[in-house]
Structure formats: structure tokens, C-alpha cells
Design a protein around this motif. Structure first.
Motif, PDB file in Angstrom:
ATOM      1  N   TRP A 168       0.853  -1.183   0.000  1.00 49.66           N
ATOM      2  CA  TRP A 168       0.000   0.000   0.000  1.00 49.66           C
ATOM      3  C   TRP A 168       0.890   1.234   0.000  1.00 49.66           C
ATOM      4  CZ3 TRP A 168      -5.015   0.934  -0.838  1.00 49.66           C
ATOM      5  CH2 TRP A 168      -5.917  -0.130  -0.753  1.00 49.66           C
ATOM      6  N   TYR A 169       0.471   2.245  -0.795  1.00 51.19           N
ATOM      7  CA  TYR A 169       1.174   3.520  -0.901  1.00 51.19           C
ATOM      8  C   TYR A 169       0.184   4.664  -0.698  1.00 51.19           C
ATOM      9  CZ  TYR A 169       4.911   0.841  -3.106  1.00 51.19           C
ATOM     10  OH  TYR A 169       5.910  -0.081  -3.359  1.00 51.19           O
ATOM     11  N   LYS A 170       0.667   5.773  -0.154  1.00 50.48           N
ATOM     12  CA  LYS A 170      -0.135   6.982   0.037  1.00 50.48           C
ATOM     13  C   LYS A 170       0.488   8.098  -0.788  1.00 50.48           C
ATOM     14  CE  LYS A 170      -1.456  10.345   3.607  1.00 50.48           C
ATOM     15  NZ  LYS A 170      -1.309  10.702   5.033  1.00 50.48           N
ATOM     16  N   GLN A 171      -0.356   8.788  -1.586  1.00 49.06           N
ATOM     17  CA  GLN A 171       0.138   9.910  -2.373  1.00 49.06           C
ATOM     18  C   GLN A 171      -0.673  11.162  -2.040  1.00 49.06           C
ATOM     19  OE1 GLN A 171       0.225   9.384  -6.632  1.00 49.06           O
ATOM     20  NE2 GLN A 171       1.493  11.191  -6.922  1.00 49.06           N
ATOM     21  N   GLU A 172       0.005  12.140  -1.450  1.00 52.71           N
ATOM     22  CA  GLU A 172      -0.640  13.400  -1.120  1.00 52.71           C
ATOM     23  C   GLU A 172      -0.573  14.332  -2.329  1.00 52.71           C
ATOM     24  OE1 GLU A 172       1.474  14.593   2.387  1.00 52.71           O
ATOM     25  OE2 GLU A 172       0.408  13.148   3.638  1.00 52.71           O
ATOM     26  N   TYR A 202       4.764  12.492  -4.072  1.00 53.64           N
ATOM     27  CA  TYR A 202       5.057  11.212  -4.719  1.00 53.64           C
ATOM     28  C   TYR A 202       4.478  10.102  -3.839  1.00 53.64           C
ATOM     29  CZ  TYR A 202       8.658  11.324  -1.141  1.00 53.64           C
ATOM     30  OH  TYR A 202       9.303  11.396   0.064  1.00 53.64           O
ATOM     31  N   PRO A 203       4.216   8.930  -4.412  1.00 53.51           N
ATOM     32  CA  PRO A 203       3.679   7.837  -3.580  1.00 53.51           C
ATOM     33  C   PRO A 203       4.674   7.443  -2.497  1.00 53.51           C
ATOM     34  CG  PRO A 203       3.387   7.356  -5.910  1.00 53.51           C
ATOM     35  CD  PRO A 203       4.288   8.554  -5.823  1.00 53.51           C
ATOM     36  N   LYS A 204       4.194   7.363  -1.249  1.00 56.18           N
ATOM     37  CA  LYS A 204       5.034   6.962  -0.123  1.00 56.18           C
ATOM     38  C   LYS A 204       4.669   5.542   0.274  1.00 56.18           C
ATOM     39  CE  LYS A 204       5.347  11.409   2.250  1.00 56.18           C
ATOM     40  NZ  LYS A 204       4.907  12.095   3.465  1.00 56.18           N
ATOM     41  N   TYR A 205       5.685   4.716   0.450  1.00 56.13           N
ATOM     42  CA  TYR A 205       5.484   3.350   0.907  1.00 56.13           C
ATOM     43  C   TYR A 205       4.868   3.358   2.304  1.00 56.13           C
ATOM     44  CZ  TYR A 205       6.771  -1.051   3.146  1.00 56.13           C
ATOM     45  OH  TYR A 205       6.744  -2.219   3.874  1.00 56.13           O
ATOM     46  N   TYR A 255      -4.712   6.613  -2.281  1.00 53.28           N
ATOM     47  CA  TYR A 255      -4.054   5.396  -1.801  1.00 53.28           C
ATOM     48  C   TYR A 255      -4.013   4.364  -2.917  1.00 53.28           C
ATOM     49  CZ  TYR A 255      -4.466   7.352   2.867  1.00 53.28           C
ATOM     50  OH  TYR A 255      -4.343   8.154   3.962  1.00 53.28           O
ATOM     51  N   TYR A 256      -2.874   3.713  -3.072  1.00 54.39           N
ATOM     52  CA  TYR A 256      -2.685   2.701  -4.113  1.00 54.39           C
ATOM     53  C   TYR A 256      -2.262   1.379  -3.476  1.00 54.39           C
ATOM     54  CZ  TYR A 256      -2.168   6.735  -7.232  1.00 54.39           C
ATOM     55  OH  TYR A 256      -2.361   7.902  -7.936  1.00 54.39           O
ATOM     56  N   CYS A 257      -2.801   0.288  -3.991  1.00 53.54           N
ATOM     57  CA  CYS A 257      -2.237  -1.004  -3.633  1.00 53.54           C
ATOM     58  C   CYS A 257      -1.523  -1.558  -4.870  1.00 53.54           C
ATOM     59  CB  CYS A 257      -3.284  -1.965  -3.084  1.00 53.54           C
ATOM     60  SG  CYS A 257      -4.531  -2.525  -4.219  1.00 53.54           S
TER      61      CYS A 257
END
Length: 105
Positions: A43-47, A51-54, A98-100
Motif C-alpha cells: 500500500w502507498y499513500k500519495q498526497e 510522490y507515492p510513499k510506501y 491510496y494505491y495497492c
């Protein structure tokens, strides 16, 4: 020895659209996957403008969270072919995309 690689039949799907919550709520974000091998799920979070954060990794038998995303607030469990992300005590700072993602194990 050949390395395992993602193939066309390997898929990851997330529910489209916004998820809205009130501060303090518990929010669950769905992620389902289809693969022919044992996988690591991320899972990643992008504000906004970031950039996407692990955030975390899960696999059968374990996983870990990035230091910034403590397990008491951000957790996920692989359950058959899904790995939903649960965010406890939702806060304004959780607003993000949020990305998986899937990777061979």
C-alpha cells in the motif's frame, strides 16, 4: 533459475471513487488481486503534489509497516485474494490517494 515476474493475468483492482469519513472514524479501502503465484502486496499513500510513499507490505505469514505508518492506525491483512487497508482514527492528514500494488514474492 528464472525470476518470477508479473504476467498479463496478474491483476490488482481498487474500488473507484472517493471515500469520505469523519475524523475519528475507521476507514477501510478495498484492494483485490488475482495472481498465479505467492505475492507481496503493498500500500502507498500519495498526497497532493507529492510522490507515492510506501506505507506497508503484506504477504502470507507476515509483513511490515513503514515507521511513519504505525500498525495501530494503518493495518492490512491478506485474506484470500484481497488485502484491504484499514485506517483507524481517521484524521484530516489522511486525505490522499491510496494505491495497492502487487509484486512477486
Amino acid at each position: 533459475m528464472k525470476a518470477t515476474e508479473c504476467k498479463g493475468e496478474d491483476t490488482v483492482k481498487q474500488t473507484a471513487g472517493d471515500v469520505r469519513a469523519t475524523e475519528g472514524d475507521t476507514v477501510t479501502l478495498d484492494c483485490t488481486f488475482q495472481t498465479s503465484y505467492t505475492a507481496n502486496m503493498f500500500w502507498y499513500k500519495q498526497e497532493v503534489n507529492g510522490y507515492p510513499k510506501y506505507m506497508l507490505k503484506r504477504y502470507s505469514g507476515g509483513g511490515d509497516n513503514a515507521a511513519e505508518f504505525k500498525k495501530d492506525r494503518f493495518d492490512a491483512t491478506i485474506n484470500n485474494k484481497s488485502v484491504p487497508l484499514q485506517i483507524s482514527s481517521a484524521a484530516v492528514t489522511d486525505s490522499a490517494v491510496y494505491y495497492c500494488a502487487l509484486s512477486p514474492q
